[in-house]
Design an enzyme around this catalytic site. Structure first.
Site, PDB file in Angstrom:
ATOM      1  N   GLU A 194       0.995  -0.925  -0.284  1.00  0.00           N
ATOM      2  CA  GLU A 194      -0.116  -0.172  -0.245  1.00  0.00           C
ATOM      3  C   GLU A 194       1.015   1.240   0.569  1.00  0.00           C
ATOM      4  OE1 GLU A 194      -3.314  -0.767   2.244  1.00  0.00           O
ATOM      5  OE2 GLU A 194      -3.235   1.738   2.203  1.00  0.00           O
TER       6      GLU A 194
ATOM      7  N   ASP B 270      -2.449  -3.321   3.555  1.00  0.00           N
ATOM      8  CA  ASP B 270      -3.138  -3.551   4.605  1.00  0.00           C
ATOM      9  C   ASP B 270      -3.936  -4.408   5.058  1.00  0.00           C
ATOM     10  OD1 ASP B 270      -0.538  -1.328   5.807  1.00  0.00           O
ATOM     11  OD2 ASP B 270      -2.048   0.157   5.706  1.00  0.00           O
TER      12      ASP B 270
ATOM     13  N   TYR C 285      -1.458  -3.332  13.276  1.00  0.00           N
ATOM     14  CA  TYR C 285      -2.674  -2.101  12.308  1.00  0.00           C
ATOM     15  C   TYR C 285      -3.429  -1.195  13.615  1.00  0.00           C
ATOM     16  CZ  TYR C 285      -5.309  -0.980   8.350  1.00  0.00           C
ATOM     17  OH  TYR C 285      -5.306   0.014   7.561  1.00  0.00           O
TER      18      TYR C 285
END
Lengths: 74, 694
Positions: free
Chosen positions: B10, B111, B322
């Site tokens: 990403e 992600d 995350y």
């Protein structure tokens, strides 16, 4: 400008002389007065003066209270 | 997997980490083509070309031309075609296209969430072709540590996560449909009615959120306080004063309050009973993103956007998991011992981590909320390098909260002594922590005060050293702050953990709200009021909530993406038709506010010469140059004027120069720090070389 609120110029609500918001403030004043009267045995005139000078009072509620006091619409 | 494999990430930082983790030597070759970084890692005889996106490289756009509404025909295009500010995506697409030639395998390593899945999907679909989608696999990870990334590589499912991709696609399309149509409708209403152009926007989530803020503002502005009384009393024991709480928090009438005051003043109290209770306080659960944003606001006054940014940078440094998660749970798959061993290496946490490691069993406190994609935010155990102050604070908050969640319950001892004062009941209350438990780990962020009472006994006589019936007033509800607004959106089920922060930012950018606490501007008020009058559905939280539910159901396979997009179109059709019929009225009403705002924005301050006019920003119609002049110029009574800087944006500051009384303005120029100056060129302060005029 007969269809406008006398305090802010917004459109009036129904048959009221106020807009939606000032009308709501006016109704809140009437409702609160009942509680003030029970709490302090206070008159409508005194109540309006107290509310107008109270820092917690909302801007529109104060405007209505001051207008009612000024115009003697007590 | 044989030959060459394209691994799509990403962000460039994530690409570097992933390449490092997957390369058997831990040192992938790094390249840069037209400024686009990529890496070649080798793993089990396969060359892995690890490329990075730049967020979304593709986006939704209108099929066909025309700046009108309704628009229901959409297509996916490269982001640079739809948005001039996304020009850099062009080279990323070009480089990925070149690198994908001759590739045999594809991996989505963005992600692991809806946006990440969609980013990789659109790259594969529109750059590498349909065939790549059948071959592609998905890495699922929650941290960017080598261990987690290698595990994610070894356990990749054989296909992409299509339900998540479809949900992401539908969300983008639905949001685009609402955003483009409603924003164009608003903008065109003003333009068609008055000829004045101003970009106005409203969206599926923006509308209800702004409506909440407006409703709160109305509540505050129409609020009427009501009096009540509290009995404030104190006793003194061993030279120290303690508050006595009257049995009722509020007394409704003055008469009753004065009666109590008269009955109790000057009297002594007698302790009639003492109750002592131990109360267990469970540890707090680990942070979800919303929890972290609220706590960071409470502790440091960081906005949700600031906290998210700091957390994301910590994630990219592989220091935390995350952060865009709704979960408050730590699943058994997380190696808690390893994380604590990592934290133990940091001096600040060494003792704390050691305490937890010496426990026979580690059982984290689990919260109610869960997220199928990611666990609660937790540290990875990696040692941080140099962190900014902001990163340090957020990191410390996360580490301490993680350790607190593994701590034992804390125990408080609460004492409640009932005190009789001439027939009136008061309470003398004390509260003391007797077992620190989890509080030890979270101590810097706990702000409770303890009241430690001396030894008491029943029948003990206490003096009442002060007693008053004090009048108080009810208070209006507070204005929202960025944190409470976020909480409200969460509670109301509008937006997602990934979009809520952006939506609040958009309301600020459009000038609909301002400040902290968040206050609605006149423009914001007019937008909500006008829409509420003519198209209330746009503000309907019900419709937004229903769409959110449908979008979630795509992920679980209960609903099809196309059906949800169709439903959105059907919901929009009557709203837009209704809007069209009232477009002129809406435009005129909004324009009134816009004009008033523009006038107000041009006022720089009071005129120091005539004292009755306003100094306004004026533009010379012939030269286009700007200057400041008194509003009384037009009636011939004042000709005060000042030159102004010709470049940059000028803002009023509300301040006047202490020497000459002229307004002080703020000049904002791109790439420079805003500066404030007195607009009077001949100001004596300037002649003396003093900088601070305010």
């Amino acid at each position: 400008m007969q269809d406008r609120c006398t305090l802010c110029g917004r459109r009036r609500k129904g048959g009221s002389k106020y807009c939606l918001y000032h009308q709501r403030a006016y109704e809140n004043l009437k409702r609160a007065f009942e509680r003030w009267r029970q709490a302090l045995d206070i008159s409508w005139v005194e109540f309006l003066k107290e509310v107008a000078g109270n820092p917690e009072t909302g801007e529109w509620a104060r405007e209505v209270a001051e207008r009612l006091t000024e115009r003697g619409l007590l | 997997m044989t030959g060459r494999t394209l691994v799509v990430c990403e962000k460039p930082t994530a690409a570097r980490r992933i390449a490092q983790a997957l390369d058997e030597e831990g040192s992938p070759e790094g390249y840069r083509e037209q400024g686009v970084p990529y890496f070649i890692a080798r793993r089990r005889g396969v060359d892995l070309i690890v490329v990075s996106a730049l967020g979304h490289l593709f986006t939704v756009a209108q099929r066909g031309g025309g700046w009108t509404y309704p628009v229901f025909d959409l297509k996916w295009v490269p982001a640079y075609e739809a948005d001039r500010s996304a020009a850099r995506t062009r080279v990323f697409i070009k480089v990925i296209e070149r690198l994908s030639r001759g590739v045999e395998g594809y991996v989505s390593a963005c992600d692991y969430d809806m946006e990440g899945s969609l980013i990789a999907y659109t790259i594969l679909h529109y750059i590498c072709g349909e065939e790549s989608l059948r071959k592609a696999r998905r890495m699922r990870y929650s941290t960017l540590t080598d261990r987690d990334l290698v595990r994610a590589w070894e356990t990749m499912p054989p296909s992409l996560d299509f339900p998540l991709i479809e949900a992401g696609r539908a969300r983008h399309e639905v949001d685009w449909l609402f955003g483009i149509n409603l924003s164009r409708a608003l903008t065109l209403s003003v333009k068609n009615a008055t000829g004045y152009y101003k970009t106005l926007s409203i969206g599926r989530v923006q509308g209800p959120t702004l409506n909440f803020i407006k409703e709160r503002e109305v509540e505050i502005r129409t609020f009427v306080p009501v009096p009540f009384w509290v009995i404030e009393a104190e006793t003194e024991i061993d030279g120290k004063r303690y508050p006595l709480e009257y049995k009722r928090r509020r007394i409704e009438t003055e008469r009753e309050a004065l009666e109590i005051e008269a009955a109790c003043r000057g009297r002594e109290g007698v302790i009639t009973s003492i109750q002592s209770k131990r109360r267990s306080q469970a540890p707090p659960p680990p942070f979800s993103l919303g929890d972290l944003q609220r706590e960071a606001y409470r502790q440091f006054r960081y906005s949700p956007r600031t906290t998210l940014r700091a957390a994301e940078s910590l994630y990219l440094e592989a220091l935390i998991s995350y952060p865009r998660t709704s979960s408050q749970r730590l699943p058994p798959s997380i190696n808690l011992v390893e994380v604590l061993r990592g934290l133990r290496r940091r001096r600040a946490y060494a003792d704390l981590a050691e305490r937890l490691l010496s426990k026979p069993r580690l059982r984290p406190r689990q919260g109610r909320k869960d997220d199928p994609a990611h666990p609660a935010i937790h540290p990875t155990g990696n040692l941080p390098g140099k962190l900014s102050k902001m990163q340090s604070r957020i990191y410390d908050l996360i580490c301490r909260r993680f350790m607190a969640a593994l701590g034992d319950p804390a125990v408080r001892r609460n004492v409640d002594a009932e005190v009789d004062v001439n027939g009136h009941l008061f309470h003398l209350k004390g509260s003391q922590v007797v077992e620190q438990g989890w509080r030890l780990f979270y101590a810097p962020y706990i702000r409770e005060e303890e009241v430690v009472l001396p030894a008491l006994r029943e029948g003990q006589v206490l003096p009442v050293v002060s007693l008053d019936a004090a009048r108080r007033y009810t208070k209006p509800p507070p204005h929202f702050n960025p944190s409470s607004l976020l909480k409200l959106m969460e509670d109301e089920g509008i937006g997602t953990k990934a979009t809520r922060t952006d939506i609040i930012d958009t309301l600020f950018k459009r000038g609909y709200v301002e400040g902290n606490p968040v206050r609605i501007t006149d423009l914001g008020f007019t937008i909500v009021e006008t829409l509420g009058r003519y198209c209330p559905d746009i503000l309907s939280v019900e419709m937004t909530r229903r769409l959110e539910r449908d979008l979630e159901e795509i992920q679980t396979g209960e609903t099809q993406a196309d059906a949800v997009v169709r439903e959105a179109v059907e919901a929009l059709k009557p709203i837009l038709a209704e809007f069209k019929t009232k477009e002129r009225l809406i435009g005129v009403e909004i324009n009134e506010t816009l004009r008033a705002e523009k006038l107000r924005a041009n006022v720089l301050g009071p005129c120091p010469v005539c004292k009755t006019g306003e100094i306004r920003l004026i533009r010379n119609k012939q030269t286009g140059k700007r200057f400041a002049g008194c509003s009384n110029y037009f009636n011939g009574s004042c000709d005060t004027s000042y030159p102004l800087p010709q470049r940059g944006r000028i803002q009023a500051t509300g301040k006047s120069c202490r020497e000459c009384g002229a307004p002080i303005i703020r000049v904002i120029r791109r790439g420079r720090r805003p500066w404030e100056l007195c607009i009077n060129f001949d100001c004596p302060l300037k002649r003396r070389g003093e900088k601070r005029a305010g």
